[in-house]
Every structure is written in structure tokens, then in C-alpha cells.
Design an enzyme around this catalytic site. Structure first.
Site, PDB file in Angstrom:
ATOM      1  N   TYR A  68       7.988  -9.609  -4.840  1.00 35.06           N
ATOM      2  CA  TYR A  68       7.928  -8.575  -5.926  1.00 35.06           C
ATOM      3  C   TYR A  68       7.420  -9.173  -7.198  1.00 35.06           C
ATOM      4  O   TYR A  68       8.105  -9.869  -7.937  1.00 35.06           O
ATOM      5  CB  TYR A  68       9.323  -8.005  -5.982  1.00 35.06           C
ATOM      6  CG  TYR A  68       9.299  -6.451  -6.845  1.00 35.06           C
ATOM      7  CD1 TYR A  68       8.233  -5.831  -7.102  1.00 35.06           C
ATOM      8  CD2 TYR A  68      10.394  -5.992  -6.943  1.00 35.06           C
ATOM      9  CE1 TYR A  68       8.177  -4.904  -7.915  1.00 35.06           C
ATOM     10  CE2 TYR A  68      10.641  -4.781  -7.980  1.00 35.06           C
ATOM     11  CZ  TYR A  68       9.339  -4.408  -8.107  1.00 35.06           C
ATOM     12  OH  TYR A  68       9.657  -3.058  -9.146  1.00 35.06           O
ATOM     13  N   LYS A 125       4.944  -6.688  -2.958  1.00 36.88           N
ATOM     14  CA  LYS A 125       4.996  -5.587  -3.674  1.00 36.88           C
ATOM     15  C   LYS A 125       4.329  -6.069  -5.008  1.00 36.88           C
ATOM     16  O   LYS A 125       5.095  -6.796  -5.855  1.00 36.88           O
ATOM     17  CB  LYS A 125       6.450  -5.080  -3.755  1.00 36.88           C
ATOM     18  CG  LYS A 125       6.420  -3.772  -4.797  1.00 36.88           C
ATOM     19  CD  LYS A 125       7.697  -3.252  -4.994  1.00 36.88           C
ATOM     20  CE  LYS A 125       7.693  -2.131  -5.801  1.00 36.88           C
ATOM     21  NZ  LYS A 125       9.037  -1.594  -6.214  1.00 36.88           N
ATOM     22  N   VAL A 153       5.307   1.026  -1.991  1.00 37.26           N
ATOM     23  CA  VAL A 153       6.814   0.998  -2.349  1.00 37.26           C
ATOM     24  C   VAL A 153       6.997   2.111  -3.433  1.00 37.26           C
ATOM     25  O   VAL A 153       6.445   1.699  -4.543  1.00 37.26           O
ATOM     26  CB  VAL A 153       7.192  -0.201  -2.665  1.00 37.26           C
ATOM     27  CG1 VAL A 153       8.849  -0.287  -2.871  1.00 37.26           C
ATOM     28  CG2 VAL A 153       7.022  -1.432  -1.622  1.00 37.26           C
TER      29      VAL A 153
END
Length: 297
Positions: A132, A160, A201
């Protein structure tokens, strides 16, 4: 792992006394499952770092006991490595499908430190891991070369990317093309798909579970048509996504969900306070626009 193109970064509903509202948590998780959305627990939207370890564990137990039909991802946060390794050890006893591993916050680690941190967690993981990148929260960006190195680890599955820039997204994508890339900004999905993203997401899916799922499906379908012009709904979802960040996340989305009647309390955990949100109009306008869009599909 069951594949999904949409993960909802689920809020954690609290009662007015700031305790976890498990009854509402169950209802919200069921709504996401009904829409076919994967569920991310204990991300930044879920206010994970404002909770005790016991509370975090209770949330995992509660949602896992529901035996939902959609995949479940759990966040790994903070910057104390031994604590995070203990968290992974706890999760081994639960039917979790994936982990979200953000760049460590606050310490601003450089490339070598990032590589060692992520490698330690990946080595200890029993699950596919999503790396992430969210420099606005962590204070430092994921190093592109480090991502390329991490892509070779068998437990690295996805990224992400929440830099807020399609050009930056593209650089990460080309540094690790073997990984799956997910957009981390609701309003930028169309632009990120054009650069290689395979899904989202989402914060918005908390307020609009089924509508956001349609938004993702249509964005991906239209991107596969070489003759398709920019989708008409792009601006609508950009504005809707922006409305959810008119104050620190998840203050706006909780306020909207309370107005929708989907949570009884918009309570937050310090250091966030609801008084930060001065104006609900952008949220209510976005809600009306999304509702109208769904009605016209």
C-alpha cells in the site's frame, strides 16, 4: 483466493461511548457481501490505529465468525515490527484471505529500510499481500525499485496505489508489471484503469455498496473497448469521491452514512472529531447524484 475487483475499506461503527457497535458492523459487512464486494478490515478508514489490540482482534473474530461469501483482507499498520509480526501470528487462526501492508508511517524509511521491513512481513505471511502506497498518510512514498524487488516475493500479490496521480501510478505499474494494481482513490479509477489498474480499494463503497460495484464494473468494461470515449460518469464519481475527503477520512463518509440511516452514530475515535466537518452539502449532493445515476442505468 476468490478474485474481486472491488475491496471496501470498511468503516468501524462506534456507539456514542466510542465502543465498537458490533450489531451495525454485522449489518455493514452483510451489505458489502450482498453487493459482492471484498472487505478490507482495519485499514485507515476503519480507524485501526485508534483501537487497542484487543479491539482489533475482536473485529477480526466477529467478521470471520460471520462466514461471509466474499474475500476478507486485514490491514497491518503501525511501525513496530515485532508488534506486526505478533499480529500476523494472531491472524493465522482465522480464515483471512489477504493482508494489506502499508509503507510504515511516521518514521519515513528510505529504500533499504522499506525493503527490509516489507521482506520481514512477507516472509512471515501465510497470505497474499497487497503493498500500500499512501504518502499523504505515511509521510514517505513507496520506493519504485523496492516495489520491483518485492514483486519477486511469492507472497506479494498486489499494490494499492493512492498517490493521487495517474502518472505516478504508471511509474509504479511499470516497475512491477507482474502484480495486480488497485486504485486507492475512488475518483481516479477511470484514469488509473487506463494506466493498468484492475480494480479499486474504496471508501465510497461504504456509502454506496452496489453503486460503487457498478461503477467499477462499468469502468473496466468500457476500458476494454478501444473505441469507447471517456465515460459520462467519470466526473460524477470524481465529485463523489472528492466529497468524501472534504475532511479527514472517515469523518465525511460516517456523517453521510448516518444521514442515510445506515449507522446510528457517526462517532469517531480521537484524534478525529466530527466537528471537523463543517458542511454536509457536498456529501448530500453526491449522494443524490449517485442515487440518480443508479436509477438511470
Amino acid at each position: 483466493m476468490q478474485q474481486t475487483t472491488l475491496w471496501t475499506a470498511l468503516i468501524t461503527p462506534f456507539l456514542p461511548d466510542e465502543s465498537i457497535d458490533f450489531a451495525t458492523l454485522s449489518q455493514l459487512a452483510k451489505e458489502q457481501a450482498a453487493a459482492g464486494n471484498g472487505i478490507l478490515l482495519l485499514g485507515s478508514t476503519g480507524e485501526a490505529l485508534a483501537m487497542t489490540q484487543d479491539e482489533q482482534q475482536a473485529i477480526v473474530r466477529h467478521v470471520c465468525d460471520m462466514s461471509l461469501s466474499v474475500p476478507l483482507m486485514v490491514g497491518v499498520g503501525g511501525f513496530q515490527l515485532q508488534q506486526q509480526l505478533q499480529w500476523l501470528d494472531f491472524l493465522k487462526d482465522y480464515p483471512v484471505d489477504a493482508l494489506l501492508l502499508p509503507v510504515p508511517l511516521y518514521a519515513k524509511p528510505g529504500a533499504t529500510s522499506q525493503r527490509k521491513w516489507f521482506s520481514s512481513l512477507l516472509d512471515a505471511s501465510n497470505w497474499p499481500c497487497m503493498i500500500y502506497n499512501v504518502p499523504s498518510r505515511t509521510g514517505v512514498a513507496l520506493d519504485e525499485q523496492v516495489l520491483g524487488q518485492l514483486a519477486e516475493h511469492t507472497n506479494t500479490w498486489a499494490v494499492k496505489e493512492a498517490s493521487g496521480s495517474a502518472d505516478i501510478f504508471s511509474r509504479y505499474y511499470h516497475s512491477a508489471p507482474s502484480l495486480e494494481f488497485f486504485c486507492g482513490d475512488d475518483g481516479l479509477l477511470v484514469d488509473f484503469i487506463a494506466k493498468g489498474a484492475c480494480g479499486l480499494v474504496s471508501v465510497a463503497a461504504n456509502a454506496w455498496p452496489e453503486a460503487t460495484a457498478r461503477y467499477v464494473r462499468q469502468s473496466l468494461d468500457l476500458a476494454s473497448d478501444a473505441n469507447q470515449s471517456e465515460p459520462s460518469f467519470k466526473t460524477l464519481w470524481q465529485q463523489a469521491g472528492n466529497s468524501l475527503f472534504c475532511a479527514a477520512n472517515p469523518i465525511p463518509v460516517k456523517a453521510l452514512m448516518k444521514r442515510q440511516g445506515r449507522i446510528a452514530s457517526a462517532e469517531l475515535r480521537p484524534p478525529l472529531y466530527s466537528e471537523e466537518l463543517q458542511e454536509l452539502t457536498p456529501l448530500l449532493e453526491a449522494d443524490d447524484a449517485v442515487t440518480q445515476w443508479v436509477a438511470n442505468i
